[in-house]
Design a protein around this motif. Structure first.
Motif, PDB file in Angstrom:
ATOM      1  N   ILE A 553       0.771  -1.192   0.263  1.00  0.00           N
ATOM      2  CA  ILE A 553      -0.059  -0.039  -0.056  1.00  0.00           C
ATOM      3  C   ILE A 553       0.949   1.093  -0.010  1.00  0.00           C
ATOM      4  N   LEU A 554       0.528   1.934  -1.023  1.00  0.00           N
ATOM      5  CA  LEU A 554       1.400   3.284  -1.147  1.00  0.00           C
ATOM      6  C   LEU A 554       0.791   4.431  -0.426  1.00  0.00           C
ATOM      7  N   SER A 555       1.228   4.370   0.997  1.00  0.00           N
ATOM      8  CA  SER A 555       0.707   5.449   1.789  1.00  0.00           C
ATOM      9  C   SER A 555       1.524   6.078   2.835  1.00  0.00           C
ATOM     10  N   HIS A 556       1.737   7.235   2.853  1.00  0.00           N
ATOM     11  CA  HIS A 556       2.685   7.905   3.702  1.00  0.00           C
ATOM     12  C   HIS A 556       2.314   7.481   5.306  1.00  0.00           C
ATOM     13  N   THR A 557       1.267   7.428   5.707  1.00  0.00           N
ATOM     14  CA  THR A 557       0.749   6.986   6.935  1.00  0.00           C
ATOM     15  C   THR A 557       0.735   5.344   6.992  1.00  0.00           C
ATOM     16  N   ASN A 558       1.513   4.766   6.289  1.00  0.00           N
ATOM     17  CA  ASN A 558       1.805   3.289   6.648  1.00  0.00           C
ATOM     18  C   ASN A 558       2.669   2.912   7.463  1.00  0.00           C
ATOM     19  N   SER A 559       3.970   3.704   7.172  1.00  0.00           N
ATOM     20  CA  SER A 559       5.121   3.464   8.128  1.00  0.00           C
ATOM     21  C   SER A 559       5.966   4.873   7.796  1.00  0.00           C
ATOM     22  N   ILE A 560       7.207   4.833   8.495  1.00  0.00           N
ATOM     23  CA  ILE A 560       8.016   5.915   8.566  1.00  0.00           C
ATOM     24  C   ILE A 560       8.608   5.794   7.117  1.00  0.00           C
ATOM     25  N   ASP A 841      20.629 -10.937  22.671  1.00  0.00           N
ATOM     26  CA  ASP A 841      19.722 -10.712  21.285  1.00  0.00           C
ATOM     27  C   ASP A 841      19.141  -9.680  21.349  1.00  0.00           C
ATOM     28  N   PRO A 842      19.259  -8.849  20.172  1.00  0.00           N
ATOM     29  CA  PRO A 842      18.787  -7.478  20.243  1.00  0.00           C
ATOM     30  C   PRO A 842      16.960  -7.621  20.545  1.00  0.00           C
ATOM     31  N   LEU A 843      16.630  -6.415  21.265  1.00  0.00           N
ATOM     32  CA  LEU A 843      15.437  -6.176  21.433  1.00  0.00           C
ATOM     33  C   LEU A 843      14.518  -5.474  20.480  1.00  0.00           C
ATOM     34  N   GLU A 844      13.438  -6.061  20.217  1.00  0.00           N
ATOM     35  CA  GLU A 844      12.660  -5.521  19.040  1.00  0.00           C
ATOM     36  C   GLU A 844      11.678  -4.259  19.510  1.00  0.00           C
ATOM     37  N   ALA A 845      11.723  -3.219  19.060  1.00  0.00           N
ATOM     38  CA  ALA A 845      11.004  -1.990  19.308  1.00  0.00           C
ATOM     39  C   ALA A 845      10.378  -1.633  17.998  1.00  0.00           C
ATOM     40  N   LYS A 846       9.240  -0.762  18.192  1.00  0.00           N
ATOM     41  CA  LYS A 846       8.515  -0.190  16.963  1.00  0.00           C
ATOM     42  C   LYS A 846       8.954   1.385  17.076  1.00  0.00           C
ATOM     43  N   LEU A 847       9.400   2.041  15.959  1.00  0.00           N
ATOM     44  CA  LEU A 847       9.852   3.266  15.957  1.00  0.00           C
ATOM     45  C   LEU A 847       8.728   4.267  15.226  1.00  0.00           C
ATOM     46  N   LYS A 848       8.543   5.277  15.737  1.00  0.00           N
ATOM     47  CA  LYS A 848       7.570   6.094  15.138  1.00  0.00           C
ATOM     48  C   LYS A 848       8.068   7.575  15.169  1.00  0.00           C
ATOM     49  N   ILE A 849       7.956   8.518  14.122  1.00  0.00           N
ATOM     50  CA  ILE A 849       8.330   9.850  13.985  1.00  0.00           C
ATOM     51  C   ILE A 849       7.099  10.555  14.640  1.00  0.00           C
ATOM     52  N   SER A 850       7.083  11.344  15.849  1.00  0.00           N
ATOM     53  CA  SER A 850       5.917  11.961  16.375  1.00  0.00           C
ATOM     54  C   SER A 850       5.744  13.512  15.825  1.00  0.00           C
ATOM     55  N   ILE A 852       7.792  16.763  13.528  1.00  0.00           N
ATOM     56  CA  ILE A 852       9.068  17.495  12.807  1.00  0.00           C
ATOM     57  C   ILE A 852       8.813  18.967  12.608  1.00  0.00           C
ATOM     58  N   ALA A 853       9.704  19.694  13.422  1.00  0.00           N
ATOM     59  CA  ALA A 853       9.547  21.073  13.457  1.00  0.00           C
ATOM     60  C   ALA A 853       8.330  21.521  14.059  1.00  0.00           C
ATOM     61  N   LYS A 854       8.086  21.036  15.304  1.00  0.00           N
ATOM     62  CA  LYS A 854       6.979  21.085  16.021  1.00  0.00           C
ATOM     63  C   LYS A 854       5.768  20.789  15.395  1.00  0.00           C
ATOM     64  N   ARG A 855       5.713  20.250  14.203  1.00  0.00           N
ATOM     65  CA  ARG A 855       4.325  19.803  13.430  1.00  0.00           C
ATOM     66  C   ARG A 855       4.258  18.259  13.754  1.00  0.00           C
ATOM     67  N   ASN A 856       3.156  17.993  14.367  1.00  0.00           N
ATOM     68  CA  ASN A 856       2.782  16.820  14.906  1.00  0.00           C
ATOM     69  C   ASN A 856       2.307  15.817  13.454  1.00  0.00           C
ATOM     70  N   LEU A 857       2.857  14.635  13.415  1.00  0.00           N
ATOM     71  CA  LEU A 857       2.481  13.779  12.352  1.00  0.00           C
ATOM     72  C   LEU A 857       1.915  12.497  12.998  1.00  0.00           C
ATOM     73  N   ASP A 858       1.051  11.883  12.176  1.00  0.00           N
ATOM     74  CA  ASP A 858       0.220  10.678  12.429  1.00  0.00           C
ATOM     75  C   ASP A 858       0.573   9.804  11.193  1.00  0.00           C
ATOM     76  N   ILE A 859       1.654   8.985  11.462  1.00  0.00           N
ATOM     77  CA  ILE A 859       2.190   8.133  10.547  1.00  0.00           C
ATOM     78  C   ILE A 859       2.337   6.701  11.121  1.00  0.00           C
ATOM     79  N   GLY A 860       2.586   5.630  10.360  1.00  0.00           N
ATOM     80  CA  GLY A 860       2.755   4.281  10.811  1.00  0.00           C
ATOM     81  C   GLY A 860       4.106   4.215  11.483  1.00  0.00           C
ATOM     82  N   VAL A 861       4.202   2.842  11.999  1.00  0.00           N
ATOM     83  CA  VAL A 861       5.568   2.525  12.628  1.00  0.00           C
ATOM     84  C   VAL A 861       6.236   1.604  11.864  1.00  0.00           C
ATOM     85  N   SER A 862       7.774   1.428  12.319  1.00  0.00           N
ATOM     86  CA  SER A 862       8.687   0.636  11.475  1.00  0.00           C
ATOM     87  C   SER A 862       9.534   0.012  12.862  1.00  0.00           C
TER      88      SER A 862
END
Length: 956
Positions: A553-560, A841-850, A852-862
Motif C-alpha cells: 500500500i503506497l501510503s505515507h501513513t503506513n510506516s516511517i 539478542d537485540p530487543l525488538e521495538a517499534k519506531l515512530k516519528i511523532s 518534525i519542526a513542532k508539527r505533529n505527524l500521524d504516520i505508521g511505525v517501523s
C-alpha cells in the motif's frame, strides 16, 4: 369474334374453368370487352366485364350510358357515333360499378359490321399513383431546386459555410473558380458594409441563445450590384444540446415578382419515392391530414397511408422511453426550427426500430406552422453496429469487465465527485503471478478460464458500488470507493488474496494461483487519474519485488519509510533544480598495492527534512516519477566538469565510473549526447567508465547492443555491474564489449562462509582472464574477505574496508597524497556517556516519528532492533536512513518485564555499519521526574534479573 361474348359463355367455361380460383384472379387483370348494337344496346360481354363491374346483361333495361357511365353521357354518345362511322375512338372517363363505386377507366371503341366493340381498361390505381407522384415531385422540387433560393449549412465549430450552387447565381460568382465554402468573416465580405455588424450579431446571438432568426439585409454582387436578400436560419444541436451549426435559406427578394421556376427530375424523384429505406411524409397541420406517405414509411413502420388517414398518430408508435424527449424536440417546430433527431419506434410487427427523423416546418405569414415535411430513415443497423463498437471500445470481450478506457472514465468521475469532500478511495492493481507459465504449459484456453473466474471471486468481497476492470493480460484494477482506514484496507486485501488462494477448477485441472496487489489512495497518492494509475503501478512493482502473493500500500501513513518515500517523491524535482544533490566518491584500489586505480561516483541528497539521503532512497523514486533522465544527465555533466577541473589544476585523475539507468540505452541518440558532452569538455573518453546492470540486456537487445558498440567506439570503458546478483548469463560477457565486471557485494559478503563460494570465485576469475576482462570485487568490508580475494588474485577491490564514499573535496585530498589507503579495523567507537545494558539478542521495538519542526505527524511505525539501553538513551540498528535533527522527535514502543514502554527521544548520532545498515544513538526525553523514575525502576529491575542469569520477559 362471337367467341368473346356472352353467347359463347358456356363454351368458354368448359375450356377455362378447370381451376376456378385461378380464373377469377385472371379476370381481375384482363380488360373488360363488351359488344353494342347500332343503338348502343348491350349485346354481349366477356367474364372480365361481369367480374370487374358486377353487372349481368338482363340488368341493362335502358341505355347503358345512363346506367354505366358517370355524368358524361353526351360525350360518350358523341364518341359512339364517331365509331359507327368507322373511326376508332379512345378516351378516359369514370364509370360506376353495380355497388356504386366510381372507377377510372380508359375505353377504346372499335367499329365492326353493324356493331361496336368496347375494350374497357381499369386505370384507377395508375391514376392514383400518378397523382401522388406529381404531388411528391412538386414538394421535393420546391424544396431543393428553387432557382432563386440558396440553401446553406454553417458549421459553427469549424467556422465554415457550405452553400448550394445557387450561391453562384446569387452573387454572380464564377462556379469554376470560386468555392461555395466560406468562413463567417469571408461571407461578410459580400454583405453590404452597413449591414455586416447586423448580420454578424444576429448569427452570434443565434448560436449563443440557441434560437432561429429571420433577417433582411443587402448583399454586394461580384459586379458591385446591390441586392436585397432575406435569410431564414434555424439551429442544429447535438445530443448534448450544444450548437453544431446553422441551416437556412437565402432568397433574393429584390424583385417580388420572380417566377418560381421548378426543374423536373422525374427519374430521381421516383427513385427517392420508391426507396424502401427512406420514408417521405407530408402532414397538413391545419386539418391534421396526411398529405403524402411514401413506400418507405410503410416498409419502415409497417403502416400504410390508410392507417394514418384512419386516425393513427405518429406519437403512438414512438417508444415509450423516448416519447418525452421526442415531444420536447417537436416544440422547436413552432419557432420555425428544423428538427433533426433519432429515436425508437415500435413497428406494426411489434419490433423495435431506430429511426432518424428530419422535420422541416412550413409557416404562414402569421408564423403558424401549416405543414410539416419529414424524411425518415431506418438506422437500426447503424445503431446496433454503434452499440457493438461502443461495447468493444469500453469492455473486455473475454471477461465482459470494463476495460482501461472505461476504468479511466469511471476514475475521473470519482475524482470529480470526491475532490470537494474529505472522502477517500483506494485503487488496487492486481497481477496474477506466473500466469504466463499456465498459458505456456496448459494452453490459452485454460488461462482464459482463470481470467473469467477470477473477477467473479473478486466481486464476492467487494461492495456493489466498487468497480472492477481488466486492463490487459493478467492485470486487473479495482476501485474501492469507501475506505475507513489503512487497516481496514489491509484487511480487505488480505481477504481477497486468501480467497484467491483456494484452487481454481478448470476442466480436469485443479490450479492454485497467487496474486500481487499494489494499492494507492486518493487524494494522498494523487489527485489526477494519471498520478493514481502511475502510483498504483509503482505499488504493484514494490509488491512483486517483496515476493509472490504479497501486497504493498503506497501510503505515507503506513510506516516511517512510506512517509519518507512520499516526501522524497514530492521534493525530488525541486532538489535537482535547486542543486541539493552532492557528489560522493568511493575509491577503487589495486588488491596488491592498495593504490587507488579508479573510483565510483555516487550522489547524496542533502534533504532539508531527512538530512543526507543515500541513492538507494531516491533513485527508484526518480525512475518511477520520470526524473531519472534529468538526474543522470546532471551526474554526467557534473563529473565531466569535475574531471576537466582536475586536469586544469594538474590534480592526478583516475577513471571515474558512473551508474547509468537502463532507460538511456533504449534511446538511439543517447551516445551522441554523451559524445557531445565529452568533446565539449576536452577530457579523454578513457576518463569515464559506465557501469551497466544486467537487467538492461534482457530486453531490446538489438538497440542496447548497438548503443554499447557506439560507446565503445567513442573510447569509453564499459563495466558490467552487480555480476552474480541476477541472471549472470555468461553470454552477456561474451556478446557485449565489456572491459570489466564487478562482483556484487551480496556474493562477496558470504565468500568466506563456504568453500563452494571460493570455488565459484576462482571460476569467475578464470573466465575473466580468458576473456581479458578486469574483475572488481564490491563491498569488501573485512580483513578475511580481503585475504581470500588477494589469494585468488582478484584485480581490484572496493568497499568500506578501503574507504566509505566521501565528499568530492575529501577524495581530492586522498588522491593528491598518492599513498596506499589505510585499513582501520577498530570498528565503531563506543559513544556511551552513561552505563548501558547490552542485549545478547537485540530487543525488538517499534519506531515512530511523532513530530518534525513542532508539527505533529500521524504516520505508521517501523521495526528496529535495540542493541543497548540505559537510563539516558539507547542504541539501535536499522536499514532506515533517518535524519539527525534536534527538531525531529521519535517514539520508541517496546516491552520490558511484560510491561509496555513508550519512550520519547531524539537521535543524536549515526554511524553507517555497511551500505545497508546504520547504527543510531538515542537520547531520551522525559516530560517529568515521575516518568523518568518509573522507567529507571523497570530498567534497573530488568538489568538485575538479566545479570543474575534469570529469565526476563522482553520483546524479542
Amino acid at each position: 369474334m362471337k367467341s368473346l361474348f356472352k353467347k359463347s359463355k358456356v363454351r368458354w367455361a368448359n375450356e377455362l374453368l378447370t381451376d376456378e380460383d385461378m380464373i377469377l384472379n385472371i379476370y381481375d387483370h384482363i380488360d373488360a370487352i363488351a359488344k353494342f348494337d347500332c343503338n348502343g344496346q348491350l349485346i354481349s360481354y366477356n367474364l372480365a366485364f361481369e367480374k370487374q363491374f358486377g353487372y349481368a346483361i338482363h340488368e341493362f333495361n335502358e341505355s347503358i350510358d345512363k346506367i354505366f357511365y358517370e355524368g358524361n353521357s353526351n360525350a360518350i354518345i358523341n364518341y359512339f357515333e364517331k365509331a359507327l362511322f368507322g373511326k376508332t375512338q379512345k378516351f378516359s372517363t369514370v364509370v360506376k360499378t353495380k355497388d356504386g363505386k366510381r372507377i377510372d377507366v380508359h375505353i377504346t371503341l372499335i367499329p365492326a359490321e353493324k356493331c361496336v366493340f368496347a375494350i374497357i381498361r381499369n386505370i384507377t390505381v395508375f391514376q392514383k399513383e400518378r397523382k401522388e407522384l406529381n404531388q411528391l415531385k412538386r414538394m421535393l422540387e420546391t424544396l431543393n431546386k428553387l432557382k432563386h433560393i440558396c440553401n446553406f449549412y454553417y458549421d459553427a465549430i469549424n467556422d465554415i459555410h457550405y452553400f448550394s450552387n445557387q450561391i453562384f447565381d446569387l452573387l454572380k460568382m464564377n462556379a469554376r473558380h470560386e468555392q461555395p465554402t466560406l468562413s463567417l468573416n469571408h461571407y461578410l465580405r459580400y454583405v453590404h458594409p452597413e449591414d455586416r455588424e447586423m448580420v454578424r450579431e444576429a448569427t452570434e446571438i443565434a448560436i449563443k441563445e440557441k434560437r432561429s432568426f429571420q433577417i433582411e439585409y443587402r448583399m454586394v454582387q461580384k459586379d458591385q450590384s446591390i441586392i436585397l436578400v432575406q435569410e431564414q436560419t434555424g439551429i442544429i444541436l447535438d445530443k448534448k444540446g450544444n450548437v453544431e451549426g446553422l441551416v437556412g435559406f437565402i432568397q433574393n427578394i429584390t424583385d417580388h415578382n420572380l417566377m418560381k421556376d421548378v426543374l423536373e427530375k422525374e427519374k430521381q424523384l421516383k427513385e427517392i419515392y420508391n426507396n424502401p429505406d427512406v420514408g417521405i411524409w407530408a402532414l397538413d397541420k391545419r386539418y391534421n391530414k396526411t398529405l403524402k406517405v411514401s413506400k418507405g414509411i410503410e416498409c419502415i413502420t409497417g403502416y400504410t397511408k390508410e392507417d394514418f388517414d384512419n386516425g393513427l398518430q405518429w406519437n403512438s408508435i414512438v417508444h415509450e422511453e423516448d416519447l418525452d424527449e421526442y415531444l420536447k424536440n417537436l416544440k422547436a417546430l413552432k419557432e420555425g426550427n428544423i428538427v433533426h433527431h433519432e429515436y425508437r419506434i415500435i413497428n406494426k410487427m411489434g419490433d423495435r426500430r431506430w429511426i432518424q427523423d428530419y422535420i422541416i416546418p412550413n409557416l404562414d405569414e402569421h408564423g403558424d406552422v401549416i405543414r410539416l415535411d419529414r424524411v425518415i430513415t431506418d438506422v437500426t443497423e447503424k445503431k446496433v453496429l454503434e452499440e457493438k463498437l461502443k461495447y468493444m471500445a469500453n469492455y473486455d470481450l473475454l471477461t465482459n469487465l470494463p476495460n482501461r478506457k472505461n476504468f479511466v472514465a469511471e476514475l475521473e468521475n470519482l475524482i470529480k465527485e470526491y475532490e470537494q469532500s474529505k472522502k477517500q478511495f483506494a485503487m488496487l492493481r492486481l497481477d496474477i503471478n506466473s500466469f504466463k507459465f499456465i498459458n505456456n504449459t496448459l494452453g490459452n484456453e485454460i488461462g482464459d478460464e482463470i481470467l473469467k473466474q477470477l473477477p467473479k471471486r473478486l466481486k464476492y468481497y467487494l461492495s456493489p458500488q466498487d468497480f472492477v476492470a481488466r486492463t490487459g493480460g493478467d492485470e486487473f484494477i479495482l476501485l474501492i470507493k469507501e475506505i475507513e482506514s489503512i487497516d481496514a484496507l489491509k484487511e480487505k486485501i488480505k481477504q481477497i488474496t486468501n480467497f484467491l488462494n483456494d484452487p481454481f477448477f478448470v476442466k480436469e485441472y485443479q490450479l492454485y494461483i497467487t496474486v500481487s496487489i499494489g494499492a494507492c489512495i486518493f487524494p494522498e497518492n494523487g489527485t489526477t487519474s494519471l498520478e493514481l494509475l502511475r502510483n498504483s503501478s509503482v505499488a504493484l512493482q514494490k509488491a512483486v519485488k517483496e515476493g509472490k502473493g504479497t501486497y504493498h500500500i503506497l501510503s505515507h501513513t503506513n510506516s516511517i519509510q512510506s512517509y519518507k518515500n512520499y516526501s522524497i517523491g514530492r521534493d525530488l524535482k525541486k532538489a535537482i533544480e535547486n542543486n541539493e544533490l552532492e557528489f560522493y566518491i568511493q575509491p577503487r584500489v589495486d588488491s596488491t598495492t592498495k593504490q587507488i586505480t579508479g573510483a565510483e561516483a555516487l550522489i547524496r541528497w542533502r534533504h532539508p527534512k531527512w538530512g543526507l539521503l543515500l541513492p538507494g532512497e531516491f533513485i527508484s523514486i526518480a525512475e518511477e516519477n520520470g526524473l531519472i533522465t534529468d538526474l543522470d544527465n546532471w551526474v554526467i555533466k557534473g563529473i565531466i566538469a569535475k574531471i576537466r577541473e582536475w586536469k586544469k589544476y594538474r590534480i592526478k585523475t583516475v577513471p571515474i565510473s558512473i551508474n547509468i539507468s537502463p532507460i538511456h540505452f533504449m534511446k538511439p541518440d543517447w551516445p551522441d549526447f554523451l559524445a557531445a558532452e565529452i568533446n565539449k569538455s576536452g577530457i579523454d573518453p578513457n576518463d569515464i567508465e559506465l557501469e551497466i546492470t544486467e537487467n538492461i540486456l534482457l530486453d531490446n537487445t538489438v538497440v542496447v547492443k548497438k548503443n554499447l558498440n557506439k560507446l565503445k567506439e567513442l573510447g569509453l570503458k564499459l563495466v558490467l555491474d552487480d555480476f552474480g546478483k541476477g541472471y549472470s548469463s555468461l553470454s552477456y560477457i561474451t556478446e557485449y564489449p565489456f572491459d570489466a565486471i564487478k562482483i556484487d557485494r551480496s556474493f562477496i559478503r558470504k565468500i568466506h562462509k563456504s568453500p563452494k563460494n571460493i570455488h565459484l570465485l576462482k571460476t569467475i576469475l578464470y573466465l575473466a582472464e580468458g576473456l581479458k576482462l578486469k574483475v572488481v570485487a564490491e563491498g569488501v568490508e573485512t580483513a578475511e574477505q580481503l585475504k581470500i580475494l588477494q589469494q585468488e588474485q582478484c584485480h581490484e577491490m572496493q568497499g568500506y574496508l578501503f574507504g566509505k564514499p566521501v565528499p568530492i573535496a575529501e577524495f581530492e585530498t586522498v588522491v593528491k597524497k598518492n599513498i596506499p589507503l589505510p585499513f582501520d579495523g577498530k570498528g565503531l567507537q563506543d559513544r556511551r556517556k552513561h552505563h548501558r545494558f547490552t542485549f545478547t539478542d537485540p530487543l525488538e521495538a517499534k519506531l515512530k516519528i511523532s513530530s518534525i519542526a513542532k508539527r505533529n505527524l500521524d504516520i505508521g511505525v517501523s521495526k528496529v532492533l535495540v542493541t543497548e539501553i540505559g537510563a539516558g538513551g539507547l542504541r539501535f540498528i536499522s536499514n532506515l536512513n533517518l535524519p539527525i535533527r534536534m527538531d525531529v522527535l521519535y517514539q520508541f514502543i517496546t516491552e520490558l518485564l511484560g510491561e509496555s514502554i513508550l519512550l520519547n527521544a531524539k537521535i543524536v548520532w549515526k554511524e553507517e555499519v555497511n551500505e545497508d545498515l546504520a547504527e543510531y544513538g538515542v537520547k531520551f526525553i522525559f516530560e517529568n521526574d515521575e516518568e523518568r523514575t518509573k522507567f529507571t525502576t523497570i530498567l534497573d529491575t530488568f538489568v538485575t534479573l538479566a545479570k543474575n542469569n534469570k529469565k526476563v520477559p522482553c520483546k524479542r
